[in-house]
Design a protein around this motif. Structure first.
Motif, short mmCIF file in Angstrom:
data_model
loop_
_atom_site.label_atom_id
_atom_site.label_comp_id
_atom_site.label_asym_id
_atom_site.label_seq_id
_atom_site.Cartn_x
_atom_site.Cartn_y
_atom_site.Cartn_z
N GLN A 53 10.41 -13.61 23.07
CA GLN A 53 9.50 -13.13 22.04
C GLN A 53 9.80 -13.79 20.71
O GLN A 53 10.91 -14.26 20.47
N PHE A 54 8.77 -13.83 19.84
CA PHE A 54 9.03 -14.16 18.45
C PHE A 54 8.62 -12.98 17.59
O PHE A 54 7.78 -12.15 17.98
N SER A 55 9.24 -12.88 16.41
CA SER A 55 8.90 -11.83 15.45
C SER A 55 8.62 -12.46 14.10
O SER A 55 9.30 -13.42 13.70
N VAL A 56 7.65 -11.91 13.39
CA VAL A 56 7.37 -12.33 12.02
C VAL A 56 7.51 -11.10 11.12
O VAL A 56 6.86 -10.08 11.36
N PHE A 57 8.40 -11.18 10.14
CA PHE A 57 8.61 -10.09 9.18
C PHE A 57 8.07 -10.54 7.82
O PHE A 57 8.28 -11.68 7.40
N SER A 58 7.41 -9.62 7.13
CA SER A 58 7.08 -9.88 5.72
C SER A 58 8.27 -9.45 4.88
O SER A 58 8.88 -8.40 5.14
N ILE A 59 8.63 -10.27 3.90
CA ILE A 59 9.82 -10.03 3.08
C ILE A 59 9.40 -9.98 1.61
O ILE A 59 8.73 -10.89 1.11
N LYS A 60 9.79 -8.91 0.92
CA LYS A 60 9.56 -8.80 -0.52
C LYS A 60 10.87 -8.46 -1.20
O LYS A 60 11.55 -7.51 -0.84
N LYS A 61 11.21 -9.26 -2.21
CA LYS A 61 12.45 -9.03 -2.96
C LYS A 61 12.13 -8.19 -4.18
O LYS A 61 11.25 -8.54 -4.98
N LEU A 62 12.83 -7.09 -4.35
CA LEU A 62 12.64 -6.22 -5.50
C LEU A 62 13.67 -6.55 -6.57
O LEU A 62 14.67 -7.24 -6.33
N GLU A 63 13.43 -6.07 -7.78
CA GLU A 63 14.26 -6.45 -8.93
C GLU A 63 15.71 -5.99 -8.80
O GLU A 63 16.63 -6.67 -9.22
N ALA A 64 15.94 -4.83 -8.23
CA ALA A 64 17.29 -4.26 -8.17
C ALA A 64 18.13 -4.89 -7.06
O ALA A 64 19.17 -4.34 -6.69
N GLY A 65 17.70 -6.01 -6.51
CA GLY A 65 18.44 -6.64 -5.44
C GLY A 65 18.09 -6.09 -4.08
O GLY A 65 18.64 -6.51 -3.07
N GLU A 66 17.15 -5.12 -4.04
CA GLU A 66 16.74 -4.55 -2.76
C GLU A 66 15.67 -5.43 -2.12
O GLU A 66 15.03 -6.24 -2.78
N VAL A 67 15.51 -5.24 -0.82
CA VAL A 67 14.53 -6.01 -0.06
C VAL A 67 13.65 -5.05 0.72
O VAL A 67 14.14 -4.12 1.37
N ARG A 68 12.35 -5.27 0.61
CA ARG A 68 11.41 -4.49 1.41
C ARG A 68 10.88 -5.41 2.51
O ARG A 68 10.43 -6.52 2.24
N TYR A 69 10.94 -4.93 3.73
CA TYR A 69 10.50 -5.77 4.86
C TYR A 69 9.62 -4.95 5.79
O TYR A 69 9.68 -3.71 5.83
N GLN A 70 8.80 -5.66 6.56
CA GLN A 70 7.91 -5.01 7.52
C GLN A 70 7.67 -5.98 8.68
O GLN A 70 7.50 -7.19 8.47
N LEU A 71 7.69 -5.44 9.89
CA LEU A 71 7.40 -6.26 11.07
C LEU A 71 5.90 -6.51 11.14
O LEU A 71 5.11 -5.57 11.32
N VAL A 72 5.50 -7.75 10.95
CA VAL A 72 4.07 -8.11 10.96
C VAL A 72 3.58 -8.28 12.38
O VAL A 72 2.49 -7.80 12.74
N ALA A 73 4.35 -8.97 13.21
CA ALA A 73 3.91 -9.22 14.58
C ALA A 73 5.10 -9.52 15.46
O ALA A 73 6.12 -10.07 15.01
#
Length: 826
Positions: free
Chosen positions: A663-683
């Motif tokens: 399988q392959f996975s694609v995650f969306s990655i967003k970097k927040l200001e406080a050094g945190e990361v928001r991610y979500q499995l796209v497919a």
């Protein structure tokens, strides 16, 4: 995309760590085994010219014909030949056209040994005829006659003269010579596990008959070499044989033409007892002639096993090169890390050690063999670390042997590569437990472009096999993260000595030095006692050699570092690389439960993603690390088996992962200001029928390619940021796909080149344009790897400013080599 041309720029490779593996021929080229290939390098340029594919197993030994010893017999020969033997018993013959430097596989010897070939030796008996012998661990020795073609590119004629069976104690060293006295007989010396030297005699077309054996050594015989005939009273009537052993000694034997006997079978012996009668050995009978064998000298000086001995190549008695003689000079190489040149003293005639050269690094083991250059003014050793060491005599009135630049590279599978941020160098890691940096080195005084590639640093020397690496992108000093078989990622930061060396290589202000922080005060690094951590050497500590009380403390062990990092003004030699070019380790990243397998960094230089070997979903997590603080900021779950490759999209919006679970996975990655990361499995898709080994993003669009063991490459697109659609499937390949790298040729993303690396070592380029794919070029097999391609990586040619028509592609593979190609798009 028509008119693509591929040029080989560089090959970095180490030598198989096997005795008899290296041969230096009359062509002034060196051949050596590099995993399953034969690599050939030019000592004058310190560049590997080519690798020859064909063997299916490890190459154990190589041998040039004509040899240095025979060069004077065939001075104007246009084609030279290399014999190579491998661990599966196969012997192959290769030809090189000397003027055009074109290689060809001439033939495979039809009667293979049942086990690995351990030694090949050969001599030219005329301008076009050679004889060679091979020995194997199966206890057999084959003797062959080979007739070379009259014109370049023709076929060789091969016939088996004899086969000998030596029993359960195989021979590991051979040497052939023509007996002096115009008898037409050939003598074959062999030695091995029974501690004896065995001599066999035969004619060029007849059987070889056991003549005698020489007993003196007390351990395995490792090397044998016959000299050219030696003159006595103006006639060439004797032959010298040198032998070396694991008993640390070297012995010189003399075969002197005794008497010509027409009708007698009883050998002539001297009457009376003198000193010589005590050291005389047996008599060797060849046809109507006999030869008295005696021990000429015993050479003791090495402190460990002596793996090779070799007579210096013949020298001309006149400048015209019409008459040649055998110099009384022997080169020996030992596991005590030294090579010695032995010569008889002018006054006493006693053989003494005249020259000693060696390796002064921390490497625990020494040299596997030493070879003379064709003119006798250069000597070459190959060592335990897969490395070469060359010295040249540059003295005029006296001998002055100085180290020379030689090719270098890994001596085990190269697992990963990463280009520097600006493309000025490439970093490779390997199962030989080292990380190495290769870079083009510019020379002002050289004609043409004046650029050649060399290894300029060895930033990591480690205690575990290294599996993956990524160079940190973005601003700041040069840093990289490596992952090995130890569950920990390690972060390394470049010292100031490396940055200034890179300036020297570029002949200009390197952008690496400009990007580095002003407060880089680390000069280099020291290896710890256990070899598991590299401690920084600070600029201040090197300068401060006087303590507060005013006493000189320069002799104190605590203040003097073992390593001496300096700014290099020319490419370094092995001793400098192995000890003085380390980078300090700044952090360890703990978290994974198994051996590290894959690493990647985003283009901004803010996040590093890592994965490890896994057989369950929890262990197969992808960890995200914040660059700088090196905190684990996210753990992405999607796969159930090892994630084999990770890559961020060109804008860092997505992270792509492919896995052994197909399988392959694609995650969306967003970097927040406080050094945190928001991610979500796209497919997540089960994209292939077998393991997915490789993936690569289009550099300009949200499209990516996946390659699998099922021999297919598929192209996908991320649509609307929340789904993935398959665009196309490339026609099925002949082999498993193990590496991919996508180069975008225009910013619209409509044109691109996809480099495809396969399990058999071959590389292809595919043109991707407007939803269609077409094969552009298949690399010449002589350019490619001979086993699995592990990684491919594009780089815009830094030498060409802004020209997208010229690109460079780097590759690494299981054949111990790292390569750089230049791709020109017409």
């Amino acid at each position: 995309m028509s008119g693509i041309e591929v040029e080989r720029v560089f090959i970095g490779a180490g030598c198989n760590r096997i005795v008899n593996n290296v041969s230096w021929g009359a062509s002034n080229l060196v051949a050596f085994g590099c995993q399953n290939a034969i690599a050939v390098f030019c000592p004058n340029t310190a560049q590997i010219l080519t690798t020859l594919p064909g063997h299916k197993s490890i190459v154990n030994c190589t041998h040039w014909l004509p040899t240095n010893k025979d060069a004077f017999k065939v001075q104007h020969k246009e084609e030279h030949f290399v014999l190579s033997g491998s661990a599966d018993g196969v012997i192959m013959v290769w030809g090189i056209s000397h003027k055009e430097r074109k290689w060809r596989c001439v033939m495979q010897v039809p009667q293979p040994h049942k086990n690995g070939v351990t030694c090949i030796t050969g001599i030219m008996v005329s301008q076009t005829v050679a004889m060679f012998a091979s020995t194997s661990s199966d206890g057999t020795i084959f003797v062959w006659e080979m007739v070379f073609p009259s014109s370049t590119g023709g076929d060789c004629k091969l016939s088996c003269v004899d086969s000998l069976v030596v029993g359960s104690r195989p021979m590991v060293a051979l040497s052939l010579a023509e007996l002096p006295g115009n008898t037409g007989h050939i003598v074959l010396a062999m030695g091995g596990l029974d501690n004896k030297v065995h001599l066999y005699c035969g004619e060029r077309t007849g059987k070889f008959i056991r003549a005698c054996e020489l007993k003196a050594h007390t351990d395995w015989i490792r090397s044998l070499d016959f000299s050219l005939p030696i003159c006595t009273d103006g006639e060439k009537d004797s032959l010298l044989l040198v032998s070396s052993s694991q008993d640390r000694s070297i012995r010189i034997w003399k075969l002197a033409l005794h008497v010509s006997q027409a009708n007698s079978t009883v050998p002539y012996r001297k009457e009376g007892l003198g000193l010589t009668s005590y050291i005389e050995g047996p008599v060797l009978v060849a046809g109507s002639s006999s030869y008295q064998v005696s021990l000429e000298s015993l050479l003791i000086g090495h402190e460990d096993w002596v793996y090779s001995v070799e007579w210096q190549p013949p020298l001309s008695t006149s400048g015209e090169g019409t008459d040649w003689y055998q110099p009384q000079s022997i080169l020996s190489a030992s596991m005590d890390k030294t090579m010695m040149i032995w010569r008889p003293e002018r006054t006493t005639g006693i053989w003494v050690n005249a020259v000693t050269v060696g390796e002064l690094s921390h490497c625990a083991l020494g040299f596997y063999g030493g070879r003379w250059g064709p003119r006798g003014d250069s000597i070459l050793a190959h060592g335990f670390g897969g490395s070469f060491h060359m010295w040249k005599n540059i003295g005029l009135n006296y001998e002055n042997w100085q180290p020379q630049i030689v090719p270098s590279g890994h001596y085990a599978a190269v697992t990963d590569i990463s280009w520097s941020k600006s493309g000025e160098y490439i970093l490779s890691v390997s199962h030989d437990q080292t990380a190495r940096i290769f870079s083009p080195w510019k020379y002002e005084e050289r004609p043409g472009d004046g650029v050649s590639w060399h290894e300029i640093a060895r930033p990591q020397v480690h205690g575990h096999d290294i599996n993956c690496v990524t160079i940190i992108q973005g601003k700041g000093n040069q840093r990289f993260v490596s992952g090995a078989d130890e569950k920990v990622s390690r972060v390394f930061e470049s010292p100031i000595s490396f940055l200034k060396t890179l300036n020297q290589a570029m002949l200009q202000k390197s952008s690496c030095l400009e990007d580095a922080r002003d407060d880089v005060q680390i000069l280099g690094a020291n290896m710890s006692a256990l070899g598991l951590s590299q401690k920084p050497i600070y600029v201040q500590t090197v300068n401060e050699t006087v303590d507060r009380s005013g006493h000189d403390v320069s002799d104190s062990l605590e203040t003097i570092p073992d390593a001496v990092p300096i700014v290099l003004t020319e490419p370094p030699i092995e001793e400098q690389l192995a000890w003085h070019t380390l980078w300090p380790e700044s952090h360890k990243l703990y978290g994974h439960g198994n051996e590290l397998f894959s690493l990647c960094c985003d283009h901004e230089g803010k996040l590093v993603a890592s994965s490890c070997k896994a057989q369950s979903p929890t262990v197969a997590e992808i960890w995200l690390w914040e660059v700088g603080s090196w905190k684990a900021v996210a753990r992405l779950q999607s796969h159930s088996l090892t994630v084999t490759q990770l890559e961020f999209s060109h804008d860092d919006a997505f992270l792509l992962a492919v896995s052994r679970d197909r399988q392959f996975s694609v995650f969306s990655i967003k970097k927040l200001e406080a050094g945190e990361v928001r991610y979500q499995l796209v497919a997540r898709h089960e994209a292939h029928k077998r393991i997915i080994w490789a993936c690569s993003w289009n550099p300009h669009r949200h499209e990516f390619a996946t390659g699998s063991r099922d021999k297919t490459v598929k192209i996908w697109a991320v649509e609307n940021g929340d789904s993935v659609r398959q665009l196309m499937v490339l026609p099925q390949f002949n082999c498993s796909i193990t590496a991919l790298s996508w180069a975008g040729c225009d910013r619209s993303g409509n044109d691109g080149l996809l480099a495809v690396g396969m399990d058999d070592g071959l590389i292809e380029l595919w043109s991707l344009s407007r939803g269609a794919a077409a094969p552009s070029i298949r690399f010449d097999p002589f350019f490619c790897h001979v086993s699995t391609v592990h990684r491919l990586a594009w780089r815009r040619n830094a030498m060409e400013s802004g020209d997208c028509r010229t690109l460079q592609l780097a590759s690494c593979g299981a054949d111990h080599s790292m390569r750089v190609f230049q791709v020109s798009i017409g």
